[in-house]
Design a protein around this motif. Structure first.
Motif, PDB file in Angstrom:
ATOM      1  N   LEU A 307      97.244  -3.303  52.851  1.00 54.88           N
ATOM      2  CA  LEU A 307      96.890  -2.298  51.848  1.00 54.88           C
ATOM      3  C   LEU A 307      98.025  -1.327  51.570  1.00 54.88           C
ATOM      4  O   LEU A 307      98.081  -0.718  50.502  1.00 54.88           O
ATOM      5  CB  LEU A 307      95.654  -1.506  52.306  1.00 54.88           C
ATOM      6  CG  LEU A 307      94.354  -2.287  52.448  1.00 54.88           C
ATOM      7  CD1 LEU A 307      93.276  -1.401  53.066  1.00 54.88           C
ATOM      8  CD2 LEU A 307      93.891  -2.795  51.097  1.00 54.88           C
ATOM      9  N   ILE A 308      98.921  -1.155  52.531  1.00 53.91           N
ATOM     10  CA  ILE A 308     100.014  -0.184  52.378  1.00 53.91           C
ATOM     11  C   ILE A 308     101.192  -0.895  51.725  1.00 53.91           C
ATOM     12  O   ILE A 308     101.917  -1.654  52.354  1.00 53.91           O
ATOM     13  CB  ILE A 308     100.389   0.432  53.732  1.00 53.91           C
ATOM     14  CG1 ILE A 308      99.162   1.123  54.330  1.00 53.91           C
ATOM     15  CG2 ILE A 308     101.547   1.416  53.569  1.00 53.91           C
ATOM     16  CD1 ILE A 308      99.339   1.602  55.745  1.00 53.91           C
ATOM     17  N   THR A 309     101.349  -0.646  50.440  1.00 53.53           N
ATOM     18  CA  THR A 309     102.324  -1.392  49.635  1.00 53.53           C
ATOM     19  C   THR A 309     103.599  -0.607  49.336  1.00 53.53           C
ATOM     20  O   THR A 309     104.628  -1.196  49.034  1.00 53.53           O
ATOM     21  CB  THR A 309     101.701  -1.814  48.305  1.00 53.53           C
ATOM     22  OG1 THR A 309     101.187  -0.655  47.630  1.00 53.53           O
ATOM     23  CG2 THR A 309     100.554  -2.810  48.531  1.00 53.53           C
ATOM     24  N   HIS A 310     103.530   0.721  49.398  1.00 55.37           N
ATOM     25  CA  HIS A 310     104.683   1.543  49.041  1.00 55.37           C
ATOM     26  C   HIS A 310     104.820   2.700  50.022  1.00 55.37           C
ATOM     27  O   HIS A 310     103.821   3.289  50.437  1.00 55.37           O
ATOM     28  CB  HIS A 310     104.553   2.102  47.620  1.00 55.37           C
ATOM     29  CG  HIS A 310     104.653   1.060  46.548  1.00 55.37           C
ATOM     30  ND1 HIS A 310     103.672   0.107  46.348  1.00 55.37           N
ATOM     31  CD2 HIS A 310     105.623   0.827  45.622  1.00 55.37           C
ATOM     32  CE1 HIS A 310     104.031  -0.676  45.345  1.00 55.37           C
ATOM     33  NE2 HIS A 310     105.196  -0.260  44.894  1.00 55.37           N
ATOM     34  N   ARG A 311     106.079   3.025  50.339  1.00 51.65           N
ATOM     35  CA  ARG A 311     106.379   4.127  51.248  1.00 51.65           C
ATOM     36  C   ARG A 311     107.482   4.995  50.654  1.00 51.65           C
ATOM     37  O   ARG A 311     108.469   4.477  50.137  1.00 51.65           O
ATOM     38  CB  ARG A 311     106.824   3.580  52.611  1.00 51.65           C
ATOM     39  CG  ARG A 311     105.760   2.715  53.293  1.00 51.65           C
ATOM     40  CD  ARG A 311     106.356   1.881  54.409  1.00 51.65           C
ATOM     41  NE  ARG A 311     105.346   1.051  55.068  1.00 51.65           N
ATOM     42  CZ  ARG A 311     104.972  -0.159  54.633  1.00 51.65           C
ATOM     43  NH1 ARG A 311     105.531  -0.670  53.528  1.00 51.65           N
ATOM     44  NH2 ARG A 311     104.052  -0.844  55.288  1.00 51.65           N
ATOM     45  N   PHE A 312     107.299   6.306  50.756  1.00 49.79           N
ATOM     46  CA  PHE A 312     108.285   7.260  50.266  1.00 49.79           C
ATOM     47  C   PHE A 312     108.456   8.366  51.295  1.00 49.79           C
ATOM     48  O   PHE A 312     107.521   8.688  52.041  1.00 49.79           O
ATOM     49  CB  PHE A 312     107.828   7.898  48.944  1.00 49.79           C
ATOM     50  CG  PHE A 312     107.824   6.971  47.764  1.00 49.79           C
ATOM     51  CD1 PHE A 312     108.927   6.882  46.924  1.00 49.79           C
ATOM     52  CD2 PHE A 312     106.712   6.185  47.497  1.00 49.79           C
ATOM     53  CE1 PHE A 312     108.917   6.028  45.829  1.00 49.79           C
ATOM     54  CE2 PHE A 312     106.693   5.330  46.407  1.00 49.79           C
ATOM     55  CZ  PHE A 312     107.807   5.251  45.567  1.00 49.79           C
ATOM     56  N   ASN A 313     109.648   8.961  51.323  1.00 51.06           N
ATOM     57  CA  ASN A 313     109.826  10.169  52.103  1.00 51.06           C
ATOM     58  C   ASN A 313     109.099  11.318  51.414  1.00 51.06           C
ATOM     59  O   ASN A 313     108.895  11.299  50.194  1.00 51.06           O
ATOM     60  CB  ASN A 313     111.312  10.511  52.259  1.00 51.06           C
ATOM     61  CG  ASN A 313     112.029   9.551  53.190  1.00 51.06           C
ATOM     62  OD1 ASN A 313     111.439   9.035  54.142  1.00 51.06           O
ATOM     63  ND2 ASN A 313     113.289   9.289  52.916  1.00 51.06           N
ATOM     64  N   PHE A 314     108.717  12.311  52.181  1.00 51.85           N
ATOM     65  CA  PHE A 314     107.949  13.440  51.662  1.00 51.85           C
ATOM     66  C   PHE A 314     108.652  14.093  50.460  1.00 51.85           C
ATOM     67  O   PHE A 314     108.001  14.471  49.482  1.00 51.85           O
ATOM     68  CB  PHE A 314     107.734  14.455  52.784  1.00 51.85           C
ATOM     69  CG  PHE A 314     107.135  15.741  52.329  1.00 51.85           C
ATOM     70  CD1 PHE A 314     105.869  15.777  51.767  1.00 51.85           C
ATOM     71  CD2 PHE A 314     107.830  16.940  52.469  1.00 51.85           C
ATOM     72  CE1 PHE A 314     105.304  16.982  51.344  1.00 51.85           C
ATOM     73  CE2 PHE A 314     107.269  18.141  52.063  1.00 51.85           C
ATOM     74  CZ  PHE A 314     106.015  18.155  51.493  1.00 51.85           C
ATOM     75  N   ASP A 315     109.975  14.240  50.534  1.00 53.20           N
ATOM     76  CA  ASP A 315     110.721  14.877  49.446  1.00 53.20           C
ATOM     77  C   ASP A 315     110.635  14.087  48.142  1.00 53.20           C
ATOM     78  O   ASP A 315     110.951  14.622  47.071  1.00 53.20           O
ATOM     79  CB  ASP A 315     112.194  15.033  49.823  1.00 53.20           C
ATOM     80  CG  ASP A 315     112.398  16.066  50.927  1.00 53.20           C
ATOM     81  OD1 ASP A 315     111.480  16.883  51.132  1.00 53.20           O
ATOM     82  OD2 ASP A 315     113.461  16.050  51.574  1.00 53.20           O
ATOM     83  N   GLN A 316     110.222  12.840  48.207  1.00 58.10           N
ATOM     84  CA  GLN A 316     110.141  11.982  47.014  1.00 58.10           C
ATOM     85  C   GLN A 316     108.731  11.958  46.420  1.00 58.10           C
ATOM     86  O   GLN A 316     108.375  11.023  45.718  1.00 58.10           O
ATOM     87  CB  GLN A 316     110.545  10.549  47.386  1.00 58.10           C
ATOM     88  CG  GLN A 316     111.967  10.392  47.901  1.00 58.10           C
ATOM     89  CD  GLN A 316     112.229   8.973  48.390  1.00 58.10           C
ATOM     90  OE1 GLN A 316     111.569   8.485  49.315  1.00 58.10           O
ATOM     91  NE2 GLN A 316     113.190   8.314  47.770  1.00 58.10           N
ATOM     92  N   ILE A 317     107.973  12.996  46.622  1.00 61.68           N
ATOM     93  CA  ILE A 317     106.569  12.983  46.210  1.00 61.68           C
ATOM     94  C   ILE A 317     106.401  12.812  44.709  1.00 61.68           C
ATOM     95  O   ILE A 317     105.478  12.135  44.247  1.00 61.68           O
ATOM     96  CB  ILE A 317     105.831  14.250  46.707  1.00 61.68           C
ATOM     97  CG1 ILE A 317     104.329  14.110  46.443  1.00 61.68           C
ATOM     98  CG2 ILE A 317     106.427  15.521  46.117  1.00 61.68           C
ATOM     99  CD1 ILE A 317     103.484  15.147  47.147  1.00 61.68           C
TER     100      ILE A 317
END
Length: 341
Positions: A307-317
């Motif tokens: 289900l987890i398809t995308h990951r970003f750093n917090f600064d990239q919200i």
């Protein structure tokens, strides 16, 4: 600390903010990961009923306790925890009956009344905090809150072993609802969507049947292959979804609405009367649902990591929210990581 302030429609600004202070019954949590929910997207677009700017959104939270109040007894410093993001008033009839999710005065995480987890730290009352088992990764644990939504809906429907279930809409909530239904013993689980990728993930989880409604009629497919359903869950908020549900529900079957609809939907009440179809709403969850969601994830019975398809750093919200809006790359669950890679 840093926080992502939802300062205007379609925009976050990373700001500096004082570290929040805690009361005796509260804990301070250093956030490690947060999921982006569909309700966050609705808020971002200015279409949510109570998530409005200026506020700090974010309610699918995992983190570690770094400070506890002097009245806290059930968790301790260092515990990895998640938050049930609602607090009932405790005095109204729904709260007294245990239905605090229906409290009209409840406070919800990620609103102007309770700063959410799109920040490095968040405060939560002890009663809303759940320890995450050591056998779970923090990334998988992010799925606790959305899965609790599905568990609650399945409990309202009273799904039993051997039941036939249709879930109309295979976004994050539709997919976790399929898992919750399977966990309760549903034998046939049919998922619909207009995106093949979502349906493929549904098959990896537990779906026995999938229907791409862009190319195939749900009614024709189920008539030929399944028959009618005991329960139909509405997990996408488009206008004709109720007609689709009524075309496949059995007599005395249950239709359960989980989706947030942006427009009013017309209903042919004759169909309900003639077939004695029952319709229910399902809103958020209660404590038992949250505990069950953690148990389901901890069972490692389902390939929930898909289900987890995308990951970003917090600064990239802002970039992460743009992906959520445009559906670029067919996102399902987008996770923000607060520890820079």
């Amino acid at each position: 600390m840093k926080a992502a302030l939802f300062d205007r429609i379609k925009h976050f600004t990373i700001i500096g903010k004082e570290l929040p202070e805690i009361k005796g019954n509260e804990v301070l949590i250093q956030v490690s990961k947060a999921g982006i929910c569909g309700s966050d997207v609705h808020a971002f677009l200015g279409k949510h009923p109570f998530r409005n700017p200026p506020s700090i959104l974010g309610h699918e939270i995992i983190g570690n306790i770094v400070e506890i109040g002097d009245k806290v007894t059930t968790v301790k410093d260092g515990d990895t925890v998640t938050i049930e993001p609602q607090i009932g008033c405790g005095h109204c009839q729904p709260c007294i009956k245990g239905d605090y999710n229906l409290c009209e005065e409840k406070v919800v995480l990620g609103t102007t009344r309770w700063d959410g987890g799109f920040a490095e730290y968040v405060v939560a009352p002890e009663q809303t905090v759940y320890k995450i088992p050591d056998t779970l990764t923090t990334e998988l644990a992010v799925l606790t809150e959305p899965l609790a939504v599905g568990v609650h809906a399945v409990n309202i429907a009273d799904v039993k072993k051997g039941d036939k279930v249709a879930i109309l809409g295979s976004g994050p909530i539709g997919l976790v609802t399929s898992v919750a239904a399977h966990y309760k013993g549903a034998e046939t689980i049919c998922l619909t969507d207009a995106i093949d990728n979502n349906l493929e993930i549904g098959k990896k989880l537990c779906a026995t049947d999938v229907v791409n409604v862009r190319v195939q009629s749900l009614h024709k497919y189920t008539s030929a292959n399944i028959g009618q359903f005991d329960h139909v869950f509405l997990t996408a908020g488009y206008g004709s979804i109720l007609d689709d549900a009524l075309s496949v529900i059995k007599r005395k079957g249950k239709v359960i609405s989980i989706a947030l609809f942006e427009e009013k939907v017309s209903i042919d009440l004759n169909k309900f009367m003639i077939s004695e179809v029952q319709m229910f709403g399902s809103s958020m969850y209660v404590k038992e649902d949250f505990k069950t969601a953690i148990d389901i994830i901890a069972s490692h019975k389902y390939k929930l990591e898909s289900l987890i398809t995308h990951r970003f750093n917090f600064d990239q919200i802002n970039e992460a929210m743009e992906v959520a809006l445009t559906k670029s790359g067919s996102p399902i669950k987008i996770v923000l990581d607060y520890i820079k890679n």
